[in-house]
Design an enzyme around this catalytic site. Sequence first.
Site, mmCIF file in Angstrom:
data_model
loop_
_atom_site.group_PDB
_atom_site.id
_atom_site.type_symbol
_atom_site.label_atom_id
_atom_site.label_comp_id
_atom_site.label_asym_id
_atom_site.label_seq_id
_atom_site.Cartn_x
_atom_site.Cartn_y
_atom_site.Cartn_z
ATOM 1 C CB SER A 251 1.382 3.179 5.541
ATOM 2 O OG SER A 251 0.562 3.675 4.523
ATOM 3 N NE ARG B 71 6.010 1.916 4.406
ATOM 4 C CZ ARG B 71 4.957 2.052 3.586
ATOM 5 N NH1 ARG B 71 3.779 1.540 3.910
ATOM 6 N NH2 ARG B 71 5.074 2.683 2.422
ATOM 7 N N GLY C 91 -2.821 -2.930 -2.906
ATOM 8 C CA GLY C 91 -1.711 -2.439 -3.723
ATOM 9 C C GLY C 91 -0.440 -2.316 -2.907
ATOM 10 N NE ARG D 140 -4.346 0.209 -7.239
ATOM 11 C CZ ARG D 140 -4.090 0.424 -5.948
ATOM 12 N NH1 ARG D 140 -4.604 -0.393 -5.042
ATOM 13 N NH2 ARG D 140 -3.345 1.427 -5.581
ATOM 14 C CB SER E 242 4.406 5.898 -6.086
ATOM 15 O OG SER E 242 4.096 4.668 -5.467
ATOM 16 C CG ASP F 284 -4.594 6.772 0.404
ATOM 17 O OD1 ASP F 284 -4.519 6.606 -0.834
ATOM 18 O OD2 ASP F 284 -3.878 6.160 1.208
ATOM 19 C CE LYS G 192 -3.274 6.478 -4.891
ATOM 20 N NZ LYS G 192 -2.013 5.936 -4.394
ATOM 21 N NE ARG H 73 -9.506 5.580 -3.646
ATOM 22 C CZ ARG H 73 -8.585 5.171 -2.797
ATOM 23 N NH1 ARG H 73 -7.558 5.955 -2.526
ATOM 24 N NH2 ARG H 73 -8.677 4.010 -2.202
ATOM 25 N NE ARG I 201 -7.630 5.055 1.425
ATOM 26 C CZ ARG I 201 -7.301 4.691 2.660
ATOM 27 N NH1 ARG I 201 -8.067 5.055 3.672
ATOM 28 N NH2 ARG I 201 -6.215 3.988 2.896
HETATM 29 C C1 S3P Z 1 0.785 3.775 0.536
HETATM 30 C C2 S3P Z 1 1.085 4.713 -0.421
HETATM 31 C C3 S3P Z 1 0.093 5.381 -1.256
HETATM 32 C C4 S3P Z 1 -1.329 5.217 -0.720
HETATM 33 C C5 S3P Z 1 -1.602 3.825 -0.235
HETATM 34 C C6 S3P Z 1 -0.609 3.411 0.848
HETATM 35 C C7 S3P Z 1 1.876 3.152 1.293
HETATM 36 O O1 S3P Z 1 0.151 4.849 -2.568
HETATM 37 O O2 S3P Z 1 -2.261 5.572 -1.704
HETATM 38 O O3 S3P Z 1 -2.909 3.738 0.302
HETATM 39 O O4 S3P Z 1 1.620 2.522 2.337
HETATM 40 O O5 S3P Z 1 3.035 3.275 0.857
HETATM 41 P P1 S3P Z 1 1.231 5.393 -3.626
HETATM 42 O O6 S3P Z 1 2.532 5.262 -3.013
HETATM 43 O O7 S3P Z 1 1.117 4.496 -4.818
HETATM 44 O O8 S3P Z 1 0.806 6.798 -3.926
#
Ligand code: S3P
Length: 443
Positions: free
Chosen positions: A24, A28, A96, A124, A168, A320, A347, A351, A394
């Site tokens: 994450s 960013r 995603g 998705r 989310s 996750d 996901k 999952r 995962r």
């Molecule tokens: C993430 C948020 C989560 C997580 C993904 C990474 C992120 O998803 O499952 O692996 O970096 O913001 P959601 O925000 O859709 O729950």
Amino acid sequence: MANPLYAKRSDGLNGVITVPGDKSISHRALILGALSTGSTNIRGLLEAEDIIKTVKALTALGVAPKKIGDTWHITGVGTSGLMQPEPAVLDFGNSGTGVRLMLGVLAGHNITVKCVGDKSLSRRPIGRVISPLKRMGLNVHDLRDTLPLRVTGTSDLIPIEYNLPVPSAQVKSAVLLAGIQARGTTSVIEKEATRDHTELMLQHFGVKVYKNYEGGKIRISVDGHTEMSGRDVLVPGDPSAAAFLAAAAVITPGSDILLLNILYNSSRIGFYLCLQEMGADVVAQNHRVIGGEVVVDLRVRGSKLQGIVVPQERAPSMIDEYPILAVVAAFAAGKTVMEGLHELKFKESDRLSATAAGLIANGIDAIIEDTTLTVIGAPSVLGGGIVMTNLDHRIAMAFLVLGQGTIEPVTIDDGDIIATSFPGFCSMVQNIGGNVEPIRNLN
Ligand code: S3P
């Protein structure tokens, strides 16, 4: 071509381990570095396929992150400085997070791009991100709720106030990333706290983020037309990657591992709290703060485990980690009940179903009732099953961990997908005393 792997019982894991950088935070850091002015230097970036897709997308948009030595350098182009890519297609692969965050960025640019992904990502839901971004001015040329999607952004985004309909962080982040490009103040209101790396990283890059608590909800606001300046970022180890090694250690008697430099943000550590409640010997030590994020070293030892109830409120902080928690639960005495798992269906695979199916294939009682998963643990777990990973890294790693403790080996149909988030996972497990091998070596 698929790369089937099998895992067999280990006599215990031992060693000091550095896991790859947090996924994450890596996404960013790249994105905010690209949208800043001046240079950003990132160390510890996760060099996995998902992140490389974001590097390639930014490169196509006119910013080219470059690795020199152990540091990724970015010369940013400013908040609205990305350029029309040629060809106008961005491929986010399995990621995603990559596509959802980048849609927030693209919304504020007057360019047209077709976003595509692999089979898993193309299944998705993307509507959850598109819907607030459309209100802000993003023009979406396709009617469907999935990739591929062609979109055109605008340099005159409308600020909005958005009540997150689902917990989310990806949706929250997409709206905030569009918000810093809009013509006023944009707010996101969340009922349940989701990971806050976008907020923390925006602050690290000099953006004022307003956070207020209103009757049990959290309002997060950013001002539009915000300029950011480049920064140095040190990416800590990924707690979601470390979870697989911690799990392998707690289920194999005699294990004693030290996981160095793990991100320990309170919005990410639900899994470790669960392990502790189950009686696992997991100790977070050497707390420090790096770039606004809490980081620890985690000592994890083989443990006797007890089933627990995991309440729905904890889900965002371990979203996750449910597949790997379910694997740990298979070795705990009694039932582990995991409630409120609706989001798990969206996901990299469904999952909820994939986890239950993998457990059942290995002789473990697992029951899905609505959005609750119950696993009935036992001191000795049979194994011997074949698990379908459905392009889900995962699921692949969770079931390779299962095999570290089962009587019979556990097989997964494809290990290649692990490279999307944790390249080197299998050799790391091998190096500390685990057993993961290509299927051709099975005798
Ligand atoms: C993430 C948020 C989560 C997580 C993904 C990474 C992120 O998803 O499952 O692996 O970096 O913001 P959601 O925000 O859709 O729950």
